[in-house]
Design a protein around this motif. Structure first.
Motif: not given
Length: 99
Positions: A8-29
């Protein structure tokens, strides 16, 4: 208190990785790791349409990865936390190791 599932403690990390899951979002970051940018600067650098860049910035902002601050008539986007830039750089580096 122990969690019911053990992860259960991994929820925040999971949300972060989901937000980073698109190549264009990785490029933006990756671009924002070098400093704040306005949408038109990201559009120019990434070669993507402005509505697409804006849509992905909205996702990243909603996930708490980027923030926007007014710069005249524009909004300049920056990373909330530099750790995210390191996560992206490490992921890109790791993915390239298999090539």
């Amino acid at each position: 208190m122990t969690s019911a599932t053990g992860y259960d403690g991994f929820d925040g990390a999971s949300e972060l990785l989901r937000a980073l899951s698109a190549p264009i979002r990785l490029a933006i970051v990756s671009e924002l790791a070098d400093g704040e940018r306005c949408v038109h600067e990201l559009v120019e650098k990434l070669g993507a349409a402005q509505p697409l860049v804006s849509q992905h910035l909205r996702v990243l902002r909603g996930a708490g990865v980027v923030r926007g601050s007014r710069r005249g008539r524009e909004i300049a986007y920056s990373l909330v936390d530099e750790h995210v830039a390191h996560i992206v750089a490490d992921a890109v580096s790791h993915a390239g190791e298999g090539s």
